[in-house]
Design a protein around this motif. Sequence first.
Motif, short mmCIF file in Angstrom:
data_model
loop_
_atom_site.label_atom_id
_atom_site.label_comp_id
_atom_site.label_asym_id
_atom_site.label_seq_id
_atom_site.Cartn_x
_atom_site.Cartn_y
_atom_site.Cartn_z
N ARG A 127 79.41 55.14 17.50
CA ARG A 127 80.10 56.33 18.00
C ARG A 127 79.76 56.53 19.48
O ARG A 127 78.59 56.46 19.87
N LEU A 128 80.77 56.74 20.30
CA LEU A 128 80.60 56.90 21.74
C LEU A 128 81.05 58.29 22.19
O LEU A 128 82.14 58.73 21.85
N ARG A 129 80.18 58.97 22.97
CA ARG A 129 80.51 60.29 23.51
C ARG A 129 80.62 60.15 25.02
O ARG A 129 79.71 59.62 25.66
N ILE A 130 81.75 60.64 25.60
CA ILE A 130 81.94 60.48 27.05
C ILE A 130 81.61 61.78 27.78
O ILE A 130 81.38 62.81 27.15
N GLU B 251 70.95 59.17 20.76
CA GLU B 251 71.96 58.50 21.59
C GLU B 251 71.32 57.61 22.66
O GLU B 251 70.37 58.03 23.34
N ARG C 82 73.79 55.97 18.23
CA ARG C 82 74.96 56.48 18.95
C ARG C 82 74.85 56.18 20.44
O ARG C 82 73.75 55.88 20.93
N LEU D 48 87.21 54.09 28.76
CA LEU D 48 86.21 54.91 28.05
C LEU D 48 86.88 55.83 27.03
O LEU D 48 86.38 56.00 25.92
N ARG D 49 88.02 56.43 27.41
CA ARG D 49 88.71 57.30 26.45
C ARG D 49 89.14 56.50 25.23
O ARG D 49 88.95 56.94 24.09
N ALA E 79 86.10 55.65 23.13
CA ALA E 79 85.55 56.79 22.38
C ALA E 79 86.38 57.05 21.13
O ALA E 79 85.83 57.31 20.06
N SER F 136 85.66 54.29 18.55
CA SER F 136 84.26 53.95 18.33
C SER F 136 83.77 54.36 16.94
O SER F 136 84.34 55.25 16.31
#
Length: 307
Positions: free
Chosen positions: A224-227, A236, A277, A296-297, A300, A303
């Motif tokens: 899981r990716l958070r931008i 994370e 994460r 990146l969007r 995310a 992901s």
Amino acid sequence: MTRVLAYSDESIAEAARLIAAGQPVAVPTETVYGLAGDATSDASVAAIYAAKGRPSFNPLIVHVRDLAHARTLAVFDADAEKLAAAHWPGPLTLVLPVRGDAGLAKAVTAGLPTVAIRVPAHRAMQSLLAATGKPLAAPSANASGGISPTRAEHVLRSLGGRIPMAIDDGATSGGIESTIVAVGDGQVRLLRPGPVVIDDAVANSKAKIEAPGQLAAHYAPAKRLRIDAQTANVDEWHIGFGSIPGDATLSATGSLSEAASRLFDMLHQADTQHRPRIAIAPVPDTGIGMAINDRLRRAAVGSGGRA
Ligand code: AMP
Ligand code: MG
């Protein structure tokens, strides 16, 4: 077994032999590593789709030696000639009307009346084009939906055992996939932001036509990716930028071109860490930063699928 050979005259000759026999070979370009096959051979192109597990509605970019060769495959209008003259060889892909006598395998264009073409600058891809004498279809050398490879080891992690050979010529310099622009009918439309920054004055149509296969979820890490993360939680792995140091950084000096060249390597690296994460610091949305944020969007959204 996938053989990894360092870039040399011999490894390029071996790659050309494999491609003539219908087998796809991974080769670096200045953007990411590509999985190359003969774009005029149905069997060769089918082998690329099979190795990647790529859906057949998603067409491939065709790589050629020079503009003269490109003109035998597609129709260039004045806008296309100007863009090619300004940016080839380099990380710009032009989507143009395909010529009736182009001789390309049908699956390359996924049945569209257009073809995506690029003249790459990288010595390995240029040598392979010369050695094969063919236009080479080459999508990114990763399993469909995964993060694009910027090192031979990334190719192995994703496609190891599924392709006969990869040519290793170190990390790619650009690090992000080519800019894609559709040209025709007096219109220039940006389909995918990339290293060549196309400003609004050049992209004269705001009409949002999407490139097929440009799925919202793409280039996705397994975790899981958070931008836009200024800080990270304890679970994370934090990828920093500029004044945000993180556990590893895209660019300590805040250089966007360095960040682009390191982006996919940082995501691959984050996927192998113990923390479950990933968080990534904000990246300014200017110049090549627009291409970084586009990737990146998508990363995310997609992901965590294989976490
Ligand atoms: P990749 O090879 O993985 O960098 O992806 C190439 C991308 O180029 C595809 O996802 C398509 O979106 C785009 N593309 C290739 N051919 C065409 C075409 N004829 N028209 C529009 N987009 C294309
Ligand atoms: Mg790809």
